[in-house]
Design a protein around this motif. Structure first.
Motif, PDB file in Angstrom:
ATOM      1  N   GLY A 160       0.799  -1.229   0.000  1.00  0.00           N
ATOM      2  CA  GLY A 160       0.000   0.000   0.000  1.00  0.00           C
ATOM      3  C   GLY A 160       0.826   1.271   0.000  1.00  0.00           C
ATOM      4  O   GLY A 160       0.338   2.336  -0.366  1.00  0.00           O
ATOM      5  N   TYR A 161       2.081   1.177   0.423  1.00  0.00           N
ATOM      6  CA  TYR A 161       2.974   2.331   0.407  1.00  0.00           C
ATOM      7  C   TYR A 161       3.910   2.303  -0.804  1.00  0.00           C
ATOM      8  O   TYR A 161       4.846   3.092  -0.888  1.00  0.00           O
ATOM      9  CB  TYR A 161       3.820   2.395   1.682  1.00  0.00           C
ATOM     10  N   LEU A 162       3.656   1.404  -1.747  1.00  0.00           N
ATOM     11  CA  LEU A 162       4.539   1.284  -2.913  1.00  0.00           C
ATOM     12  C   LEU A 162       4.593   2.581  -3.713  1.00  0.00           C
ATOM     13  O   LEU A 162       5.639   2.926  -4.254  1.00  0.00           O
ATOM     14  CB  LEU A 162       4.087   0.121  -3.804  1.00  0.00           C
ATOM     15  N   VAL A 203       7.909   2.184  -0.740  1.00  0.00           N
ATOM     16  CA  VAL A 203       8.165   1.354   0.440  1.00  0.00           C
ATOM     17  C   VAL A 203       7.218   0.157   0.488  1.00  0.00           C
ATOM     18  O   VAL A 203       6.039   0.270   0.170  1.00  0.00           O
ATOM     19  CB  VAL A 203       8.000   2.188   1.731  1.00  0.00           C
ATOM     20  N   ILE A 204       7.753  -0.991   0.910  1.00  0.00           N
ATOM     21  CA  ILE A 204       6.951  -2.179   1.209  1.00  0.00           C
ATOM     22  C   ILE A 204       7.002  -2.384   2.717  1.00  0.00           C
ATOM     23  O   ILE A 204       8.057  -2.281   3.340  1.00  0.00           O
ATOM     24  CB  ILE A 204       7.478  -3.422   0.469  1.00  0.00           C
ATOM     25  N   HIS A 205       5.827  -2.679   3.313  1.00  0.00           N
ATOM     26  CA  HIS A 205       5.708  -2.837   4.760  1.00  0.00           C
ATOM     27  C   HIS A 205       5.337  -4.281   5.092  1.00  0.00           C
ATOM     28  O   HIS A 205       4.417  -4.838   4.524  1.00  0.00           O
ATOM     29  CB  HIS A 205       4.619  -1.891   5.291  1.00  0.00           C
ATOM     30  N   ARG A 206       6.099  -4.857   6.022  1.00  0.00           N
ATOM     31  CA  ARG A 206       5.800  -6.207   6.523  1.00  0.00           C
ATOM     32  C   ARG A 206       5.690  -6.118   8.035  1.00  0.00           C
ATOM     33  O   ARG A 206       6.481  -5.429   8.682  1.00  0.00           O
ATOM     34  CB  ARG A 206       6.928  -7.165   6.147  1.00  0.00           C
ATOM     35  N   ARG A 207       4.696  -6.796   8.610  1.00  0.00           N
ATOM     36  CA  ARG A 207       4.517  -6.803  10.066  1.00  0.00           C
ATOM     37  C   ARG A 207       4.385  -8.235  10.553  1.00  0.00           C
ATOM     38  O   ARG A 207       3.641  -9.023   9.987  1.00  0.00           O
ATOM     39  CB  ARG A 207       3.290  -5.995  10.475  1.00  0.00           C
ATOM     40  N   SER A 208       5.115  -8.527  11.622  1.00  0.00           N
ATOM     41  CA  SER A 208       5.023  -9.822  12.297  1.00  0.00           C
ATOM     42  C   SER A 208       4.488  -9.584  13.694  1.00  0.00           C
ATOM     43  O   SER A 208       4.947  -8.686  14.404  1.00  0.00           O
ATOM     44  CB  SER A 208       6.396 -10.489  12.399  1.00  0.00           C
ATOM     45  N   LEU A 209       3.510 -10.396  14.087  1.00  0.00           N
ATOM     46  CA  LEU A 209       2.946 -10.351  15.430  1.00  0.00           C
ATOM     47  C   LEU A 209       3.238 -11.676  16.110  1.00  0.00           C
ATOM     48  O   LEU A 209       2.953 -12.733  15.550  1.00  0.00           O
ATOM     49  CB  LEU A 209       1.428 -10.140  15.378  1.00  0.00           C
TER      50      LEU A 209
END
Length: 136
Positions: A13-15, A19-25
């Protein structure tokens, strides 16, 4: 360490910003802990500034605990890998409603890769466990 539930996802969504965003929980009810890792990749190799914001319920007070920590009035402790600030923000519990509350904000600048780790603890947890979680 089978006490952990792990969710890992990414989006582009920020491409449009490069930027590419990855989130780990990583969640452990046994330890009373949630570890949030945000990974940012600058695909355009330009300099970027990113913020990670967490919004809290209006009835929760926040207090600084050093440069990278916050204590919540409900007993929860929040630790970040980056300096963290407390800011006013707006939340909506229903359509058309705007409620002022507080949020924690960590910021980082990067040109290739960046990682911000945030740990939420709601049970008494030792510093050793916090340090181990940040390494995960």
């Amino acid at each position: 360490e089978g006490d952990w539930v792990v969710v890992d996802a990414y989006h582009d969504g920020y491409l449009r910003c490069g930027v590419i965003h990855r989130r780990s929980l990583l969640y452990s009810d046994k330890l009373g802990a949630l570890l949030v890792k945000d990974y940012l990749t600058a695909v355009d190799k330009k300099r970027h500034t990113a913020q990670v914001r967490f919004h809290y319920a209006p009835d929760i007070d926040l207090a600084r605990d050093g440069l990278k920590g916050i204590r919540l009035s409900n007993g929860c402790i929040v630790q970040s890998s980056e300096n963290v600030e407390i800011e006013l923000c707006i939340v909506s519990q229903k359509l058309g409603e705007r409620i002022q509350t507080k949020c924690s904000v960590s910021q980082i600048e990067f040109t290739q890769h960046a990682k911000i780790t945030t740990v939420f603890l709601w049970k008494k947890t030792t510093k050793d466990i916090i340090d181990k979680m940040k390494e995960m």
